[in-house]
Design a protein around this motif. Structure first.
Motif, PDB file in Angstrom:
ATOM      1  N   THR A  23       0.814  -1.222   0.000  1.00  2.00           N
ATOM      2  CA  THR A  23       0.000   0.000   0.000  1.00  2.00           C
ATOM      3  C   THR A  23       0.844   1.267   0.000  1.00  2.00           C
ATOM      4  O   THR A  23       0.330   2.353  -0.200  1.00  2.00           O
ATOM      5  CB  THR A  23      -0.945   0.031   1.214  1.00  2.00           C
ATOM      6  N   ARG A  24       2.145   1.125   0.216  1.00  7.19           N
ATOM      7  CA  ARG A  24       3.032   2.294   0.237  1.00  7.19           C
ATOM      8  C   ARG A  24       3.268   2.789  -1.186  1.00  7.19           C
ATOM      9  O   ARG A  24       3.588   2.022  -2.077  1.00  7.19           O
ATOM     10  CB  ARG A  24       4.358   1.959   0.896  1.00  7.19           C
ATOM     11  N   ASP A  25       3.115   4.082  -1.380  1.00  4.22           N
ATOM     12  CA  ASP A  25       3.338   4.694  -2.688  1.00  4.22           C
ATOM     13  C   ASP A  25       4.792   5.139  -2.796  1.00  4.22           C
ATOM     14  O   ASP A  25       5.237   6.025  -2.078  1.00  4.22           O
ATOM     15  CB  ASP A  25       2.409   5.893  -2.872  1.00  4.22           C
ATOM     16  N   CYS A  26       5.543   4.500  -3.683  1.00  4.46           N
ATOM     17  CA  CYS A  26       6.963   4.821  -3.870  1.00  4.46           C
ATOM     18  C   CYS A  26       7.195   5.622  -5.148  1.00  4.46           C
ATOM     19  O   CYS A  26       8.326   5.724  -5.622  1.00  4.46           O
ATOM     20  CB  CYS A  26       7.776   3.532  -3.905  1.00  4.46           C
ATOM     21  N   ALA A  27       6.143   6.191  -5.709  1.00  5.11           N
ATOM     22  CA  ALA A  27       6.248   6.898  -6.983  1.00  5.11           C
ATOM     23  C   ALA A  27       7.230   8.074  -6.927  1.00  5.11           C
ATOM     24  O   ALA A  27       7.882   8.386  -7.914  1.00  5.11           O
ATOM     25  CB  ALA A  27       4.880   7.385  -7.433  1.00  5.11           C
ATOM     26  N   ALA A  28       7.358   8.704  -5.765  1.00  9.59           N
ATOM     27  CA  ALA A  28       8.244   9.862  -5.658  1.00  9.59           C
ATOM     28  C   ALA A  28       9.700   9.462  -5.413  1.00  9.59           C
ATOM     29  O   ALA A  28      10.576  10.317  -5.369  1.00  9.59           O
ATOM     30  CB  ALA A  28       7.772  10.766  -4.524  1.00  9.59           C
ATOM     31  N   PHE A  29       9.972   8.177  -5.275  1.00  8.18           N
ATOM     32  CA  PHE A  29      11.320   7.690  -4.994  1.00  8.18           C
ATOM     33  C   PHE A  29      12.011   7.355  -6.308  1.00  8.18           C
ATOM     34  O   PHE A  29      11.728   6.360  -6.946  1.00  8.18           O
ATOM     35  CB  PHE A  29      11.244   6.462  -4.088  1.00  8.18           C
ATOM     36  N   GLY A  30      12.921   8.224  -6.711  1.00  7.48           N
ATOM     37  CA  GLY A  30      13.618   8.026  -7.981  1.00  7.48           C
ATOM     38  C   GLY A  30      12.921   8.809  -9.071  1.00  7.48           C
ATOM     39  O   GLY A  30      12.053   9.627  -8.798  1.00  7.48           O
ATOM     40  N   PRO A  31      13.255   8.639 -10.288  1.00  8.02           N
ATOM     41  CA  PRO A  31      14.246   7.690 -10.790  1.00  8.02           C
ATOM     42  C   PRO A  31      15.670   8.172 -10.522  1.00  8.02           C
ATOM     43  O   PRO A  31      15.914   9.347 -10.280  1.00  8.02           O
ATOM     44  CB  PRO A  31      13.978   7.647 -12.287  1.00  8.02           C
ATOM     45  N   PHE A  32      16.587   7.217 -10.530  1.00  6.74           N
ATOM     46  CA  PHE A  32      18.005   7.494 -10.341  1.00  6.74           C
ATOM     47  C   PHE A  32      18.746   7.100 -11.609  1.00  6.74           C
ATOM     48  O   PHE A  32      18.522   6.027 -12.156  1.00  6.74           O
ATOM     49  CB  PHE A  32      18.560   6.711  -9.157  1.00  6.74           C
ATOM     50  N   LEU A  33      19.625   7.967 -12.050  1.00  8.09           N
ATOM     51  CA  LEU A  33      20.425   7.702 -13.245  1.00  8.09           C
ATOM     52  C   LEU A  33      21.891   7.685 -12.829  1.00  8.09           C
ATOM     53  O   LEU A  33      22.387   8.642 -12.240  1.00  8.09           O
ATOM     54  CB  LEU A  33      20.192   8.788 -14.305  1.00  8.09           C
ATOM     55  N   PHE A  34      22.561   6.569 -13.086  1.00 10.24           N
ATOM     56  CA  PHE A  34      23.952   6.386 -12.694  1.00 10.24           C
ATOM     57  C   PHE A  34      24.829   6.227 -13.921  1.00 10.24           C
ATOM     58  O   PHE A  34      24.450   5.555 -14.880  1.00 10.24           O
ATOM     59  CB  PHE A  34      24.114   5.123 -11.833  1.00 10.24           C
ATOM     60  N   ASP A  35      26.023   6.794 -13.860  1.00  8.36           N
ATOM     61  CA  ASP A  35      27.034   6.543 -14.863  1.00  8.36           C
ATOM     62  C   ASP A  35      27.302   5.033 -14.872  1.00  8.36           C
ATOM     63  O   ASP A  35      27.396   4.400 -13.822  1.00  8.36           O
ATOM     64  CB  ASP A  35      28.317   7.299 -14.489  1.00  8.36           C
ATOM     65  N   ARG A  36      27.379   4.437 -16.047  1.00  7.98           N
ATOM     66  CA  ARG A  36      27.516   2.984 -16.160  1.00  7.98           C
ATOM     67  C   ARG A  36      28.732   2.452 -15.410  1.00  7.98           C
ATOM     68  O   ARG A  36      28.642   1.461 -14.685  1.00  7.98           O
ATOM     69  CB  ARG A  36      27.575   2.599 -17.651  1.00  7.98           C
ATOM     70  N   ASN A  37      29.886   3.078 -15.548  1.00 10.67           N
ATOM     71  CA  ASN A  37      31.085   2.596 -14.858  1.00 10.67           C
ATOM     72  C   ASN A  37      30.950   2.740 -13.339  1.00 10.67           C
ATOM     73  O   ASN A  37      31.377   1.866 -12.592  1.00 10.67           O
ATOM     74  CB  ASN A  37      32.324   3.337 -15.356  1.00 10.67           C
ATOM     75  N   GLN A  38      30.358   3.833 -12.892  1.00 12.34           N
ATOM     76  CA  GLN A  38      30.141   4.046 -11.466  1.00 12.34           C
ATOM     77  C   GLN A  38      29.208   2.965 -10.906  1.00 12.34           C
ATOM     78  O   GLN A  38      29.468   2.404  -9.836  1.00 12.34           O
ATOM     79  CB  GLN A  38      29.535   5.436 -11.239  1.00 12.34           C
ATOM     80  N   TYR A  39      28.155   2.665 -11.623  1.00 13.26           N
ATOM     81  CA  TYR A  39      27.193   1.657 -11.180  1.00 13.26           C
ATOM     82  C   TYR A  39      27.860   0.275 -11.119  1.00 13.26           C
ATOM     83  O   TYR A  39      27.729  -0.449 -10.129  1.00 13.26           O
ATOM     84  CB  TYR A  39      25.989   1.632 -12.127  1.00 13.26           C
ATOM     85  N   ASP A  40      28.594  -0.100 -12.179  1.00 14.02           N
ATOM     86  CA  ASP A  40      29.259  -1.402 -12.209  1.00 14.02           C
ATOM     87  C   ASP A  40      30.244  -1.542 -11.055  1.00 14.02           C
ATOM     88  O   ASP A  40      30.319  -2.592 -10.411  1.00 14.02           O
ATOM     89  CB  ASP A  40      29.985  -1.612 -13.540  1.00 14.02           C
ATOM     90  N   LYS A  41      31.004  -0.476 -10.759  1.00 10.73           N
ATOM     91  CA  LYS A  41      31.972  -0.515  -9.650  1.00 10.73           C
ATOM     92  C   LYS A  41      31.253  -0.671  -8.321  1.00 10.73           C
ATOM     93  O   LYS A  41      31.681  -1.451  -7.456  1.00 10.73           O
ATOM     94  CB  LYS A  41      32.803   0.775  -9.661  1.00 10.73           C
ATOM     95  N   ALA A  42      30.158   0.035  -8.128  1.00  6.45           N
ATOM     96  CA  ALA A  42      29.405  -0.061  -6.880  1.00  6.45           C
ATOM     97  C   ALA A  42      28.843  -1.471  -6.683  1.00  6.45           C
ATOM     98  O   ALA A  42      28.876  -2.008  -5.571  1.00  6.45           O
ATOM     99  CB  ALA A  42      28.286   0.976  -6.855  1.00  6.45           C
ATOM    100  N   VAL A  43      28.354  -2.086  -7.744  1.00  8.17           N
ATOM    101  CA  VAL A  43      27.821  -3.450  -7.652  1.00  8.17           C
ATOM    102  C   VAL A  43      28.954  -4.426  -7.337  1.00  8.17           C
ATOM    103  O   VAL A  43      28.803  -5.321  -6.503  1.00  8.17           O
ATOM    104  CB  VAL A  43      27.076  -3.846  -8.943  1.00  8.17           C
ATOM    105  N   GLN A  44      30.110  -4.251  -7.954  1.00  7.24           N
ATOM    106  CA  GLN A  44      31.262  -5.120  -7.672  1.00  7.24           C
ATOM    107  C   GLN A  44      31.715  -4.965  -6.220  1.00  7.24           C
ATOM    108  O   GLN A  44      32.014  -5.954  -5.540  1.00  7.24           O
ATOM    109  CB  GLN A  44      32.419  -4.799  -8.612  1.00  7.24           C
ATOM    110  N   ASP A  45      31.759  -3.730  -5.724  1.00  9.29           N
ATOM    111  CA  ASP A  45      32.151  -3.488  -4.335  1.00  9.29           C
ATOM    112  C   ASP A  45      31.153  -4.118  -3.367  1.00  9.29           C
ATOM    113  O   ASP A  45      31.547  -4.704  -2.350  1.00  9.29           O
ATOM    114  CB  ASP A  45      32.267  -1.988  -4.050  1.00  9.29           C
TER     115      ASP A  45
END
Length: 58
Positions: A23-45
Motif C-alpha cells: 500500500t506504500r506509494d513509492c512513486a516519488a522515490f527516484g528515478p536514479f540515473l547512474f554513470d555505467r562505470n560508477q554503477y558497475d563498480k558499486a555493484v562489484q564493491d
C-alpha cells in the motif's frame, strides 16, 4: 524491487515497490540515473563486501 534499465553509458533505476508494504506509494522515490562505470563498480564493491567473511567478536 526496482526496475533497472541498462543503456550503453548509464543505468536507470525506477519503479520502486516494497513487497511487504504494497500500500506504500513509492512513486516519488527516484528515478536514479547512474554513470555505467560508477554503477558497475558499486555493484562489484557490494558483491565483494557480501562475500567477505564476517569478523568474529572476542
Amino acid at each position: 524491487m526496482p526496475r533497472i534499465d541498462t543503456i550503453p553509458l548509464a543505468d536507470l533505476i525506477d519503479t520502486f515497490e516494497i513487497s511487504d508494504r504494497t500500500t506504500r506509494d513509492c512513486a516519488a522515490f527516484g528515478p536514479f540515473l547512474f554513470d555505467r562505470n560508477q554503477y558497475d563498480k558499486a555493484v562489484q564493491d557490494l558483491d565483494a563486501a557480501i562475500a567477505a567473511p564476517v569478523p568474529t567478536s572476542r
